[in-house]
Scaffold this motif. Sequence first.
Motif, PDB file in Angstrom:
ATOM      1  N   GLU A  97       0.434   2.692  -7.856  1.00  0.00           N
ATOM      2  CA  GLU A  97       0.704   1.249  -7.934  1.00  0.00           C
ATOM      3  C   GLU A  97       2.159   0.944  -7.580  1.00  0.00           C
ATOM      4  O   GLU A  97       2.440  -0.038  -6.879  1.00  0.00           O
ATOM      5  CB  GLU A  97       0.384   0.746  -9.342  1.00  0.00           C
ATOM      6  CG  GLU A  97      -1.095   0.742  -9.698  1.00  0.00           C
ATOM      7  CD  GLU A  97      -1.661   2.135  -9.925  1.00  0.00           C
ATOM      8  OE1 GLU A  97      -0.865   3.076 -10.223  1.00  0.00           O
ATOM      9  OE2 GLU A  97      -2.889   2.299  -9.797  1.00  0.00           O
ATOM     10  N   ASP A  98       3.076   1.774  -8.060  1.00  0.00           N
ATOM     11  CA  ASP A  98       4.493   1.563  -7.744  1.00  0.00           C
ATOM     12  C   ASP A  98       4.735   1.732  -6.248  1.00  0.00           C
ATOM     13  O   ASP A  98       5.480   0.957  -5.636  1.00  0.00           O
ATOM     14  CB  ASP A  98       5.368   2.535  -8.525  1.00  0.00           C
ATOM     15  CG  ASP A  98       6.841   2.388  -8.176  1.00  0.00           C
ATOM     16  OD1 ASP A  98       7.419   1.334  -8.497  1.00  0.00           O
ATOM     17  OD2 ASP A  98       7.409   3.313  -7.567  1.00  0.00           O
ATOM     18  N   ARG A 143       2.587   1.219  -3.804  1.00  0.00           N
ATOM     19  CA  ARG A 143       2.031   0.054  -3.110  1.00  0.00           C
ATOM     20  C   ARG A 143       2.986  -1.130  -3.191  1.00  0.00           C
ATOM     21  O   ARG A 143       3.217  -1.830  -2.195  1.00  0.00           O
ATOM     22  CB  ARG A 143       0.671  -0.326  -3.715  1.00  0.00           C
ATOM     23  CG  ARG A 143      -0.436   0.667  -3.451  1.00  0.00           C
ATOM     24  CD  ARG A 143      -1.725   0.222  -4.128  1.00  0.00           C
ATOM     25  NE  ARG A 143      -2.800   1.184  -3.989  1.00  0.00           N
ATOM     26  CZ  ARG A 143      -3.627   1.243  -2.955  1.00  0.00           C
ATOM     27  NH1 ARG A 143      -3.502   0.390  -1.965  1.00  0.00           N
ATOM     28  NH2 ARG A 143      -4.590   2.149  -2.922  1.00  0.00           N
ATOM     29  N   HIS A 144       3.575  -1.335  -4.379  1.00  0.00           N
ATOM     30  CA  HIS A 144       4.510  -2.445  -4.578  1.00  0.00           C
ATOM     31  C   HIS A 144       5.748  -2.279  -3.699  1.00  0.00           C
ATOM     32  O   HIS A 144       6.160  -3.214  -2.997  1.00  0.00           O
ATOM     33  CB  HIS A 144       4.905  -2.513  -6.046  1.00  0.00           C
ATOM     34  CG  HIS A 144       5.933  -3.567  -6.351  1.00  0.00           C
ATOM     35  ND1 HIS A 144       5.656  -4.919  -6.315  1.00  0.00           N
ATOM     36  CD2 HIS A 144       7.254  -3.457  -6.694  1.00  0.00           C
ATOM     37  CE1 HIS A 144       6.744  -5.601  -6.614  1.00  0.00           C
ATOM     38  NE2 HIS A 144       7.727  -4.735  -6.841  1.00  0.00           N
ATOM     39  N   GLU A 145       6.335  -1.082  -3.709  1.00  0.00           N
ATOM     40  CA  GLU A 145       7.558  -0.844  -2.938  1.00  0.00           C
ATOM     41  C   GLU A 145       7.286  -0.866  -1.439  1.00  0.00           C
ATOM     42  O   GLU A 145       8.106  -1.351  -0.659  1.00  0.00           O
ATOM     43  CB  GLU A 145       8.177   0.493  -3.348  1.00  0.00           C
ATOM     44  CG  GLU A 145       8.712   0.522  -4.768  1.00  0.00           C
ATOM     45  CD  GLU A 145       9.801  -0.521  -4.990  1.00  0.00           C
ATOM     46  OE1 GLU A 145      10.652  -0.695  -4.095  1.00  0.00           O
ATOM     47  OE2 GLU A 145       9.790  -1.163  -6.056  1.00  0.00           O
ATOM     48  N   SER A 159       5.003  -2.608   0.117  1.00  0.00           N
ATOM     49  CA  SER A 159       4.815  -4.012   0.506  1.00  0.00           C
ATOM     50  C   SER A 159       6.148  -4.718   0.684  1.00  0.00           C
ATOM     51  O   SER A 159       6.308  -5.554   1.575  1.00  0.00           O
ATOM     52  CB  SER A 159       3.967  -4.743  -0.541  1.00  0.00           C
ATOM     53  OG  SER A 159       2.671  -4.212  -0.600  1.00  0.00           O
ATOM     54  N   LYS A 160       7.125  -4.376  -0.166  1.00  0.00           N
ATOM     55  CA  LYS A 160       8.449  -4.977  -0.033  1.00  0.00           C
ATOM     56  C   LYS A 160       9.159  -4.452   1.207  1.00  0.00           C
ATOM     57  O   LYS A 160       9.838  -5.211   1.913  1.00  0.00           O
ATOM     58  CB  LYS A 160       9.308  -4.685  -1.271  1.00  0.00           C
ATOM     59  CG  LYS A 160       8.859  -5.410  -2.520  1.00  0.00           C
ATOM     60  CD  LYS A 160       9.945  -5.426  -3.580  1.00  0.00           C
ATOM     61  CE  LYS A 160      10.361  -4.035  -3.986  1.00  0.00           C
ATOM     62  NZ  LYS A 160      11.370  -4.047  -5.074  1.00  0.00           N
ATOM     63  N   GLU A 208       1.242  -4.828   4.376  1.00  0.00           N
ATOM     64  CA  GLU A 208       0.488  -4.999   3.136  1.00  0.00           C
ATOM     65  C   GLU A 208      -1.014  -5.043   3.385  1.00  0.00           C
ATOM     66  O   GLU A 208      -1.812  -4.556   2.572  1.00  0.00           O
ATOM     67  CB  GLU A 208       0.941  -6.265   2.412  1.00  0.00           C
ATOM     68  CG  GLU A 208       0.361  -6.406   1.022  1.00  0.00           C
ATOM     69  CD  GLU A 208       1.001  -7.537   0.235  1.00  0.00           C
ATOM     70  OE1 GLU A 208       0.644  -7.703  -0.948  1.00  0.00           O
ATOM     71  OE2 GLU A 208       1.856  -8.256   0.792  1.00  0.00           O
TER      72      GLU A 208
END
Length: 217
Positions: free
Chosen positions: A64-65, A67-69, A71-72, A78
Amino acid sequence: MHITTTNQPPLALGFGNYTCNWGTHFCGLYETEAERDEIIMGFLAHGAQAGDLQCYVPAERTIEDFRHEFSKHCPLCEQYLADQNTMKIHSAKDIYYPDGTFSPWDMEDALNDVFEKSQRNGKRNVRTAAEMVWALEAIPGVDHLMAYESRLNYFIAEKPWISICLYNVTKFDGKTILQVLQTHPYTISQGVVTENPFFQDPDIWLAKNAPEFLRRG
């Protein structure tokens, strides 16, 4: 800057303006999360936008981390995160020891399966990367990890495939890092890509260090 690694077509690595050729096996050595992410984010972002198949194994971070990073880092990427046909993101256990034991032979079978499926609709480039700190755990068979790394050079040769194995040098001991260098023909360290003078051909390394994995019976 282009680093000629094989006689296959070139690709952009996604960091440092480096290009190399398909069919290459790298070790990425790093000390900080920023160093690690400089390698991995650009590598996967370039691949996603090029239509390559991405296979990534986070270990120091959760899926999850990542995927978040990611995307940024690459907002345009994304859309690919939920597409298993473009990006496969798995835990270390799912990839390296799904049955609780690590086996170079089982890994080789699994990689062959991934490659064969990726090529069913025509030639397709494959980028793989993994954070290797999972190997510091007391997993049965993990002492054969370097045999797997050495044999991976057989597997990658002549394929439209590139692998980056990411080793945190603050967590692995010097003996292990030396073995990492002996089993990877090219290195990424402090943002610099180089041919590795410590690399040993798998025929030589396996004969000396893991002869039971030199040939498959």
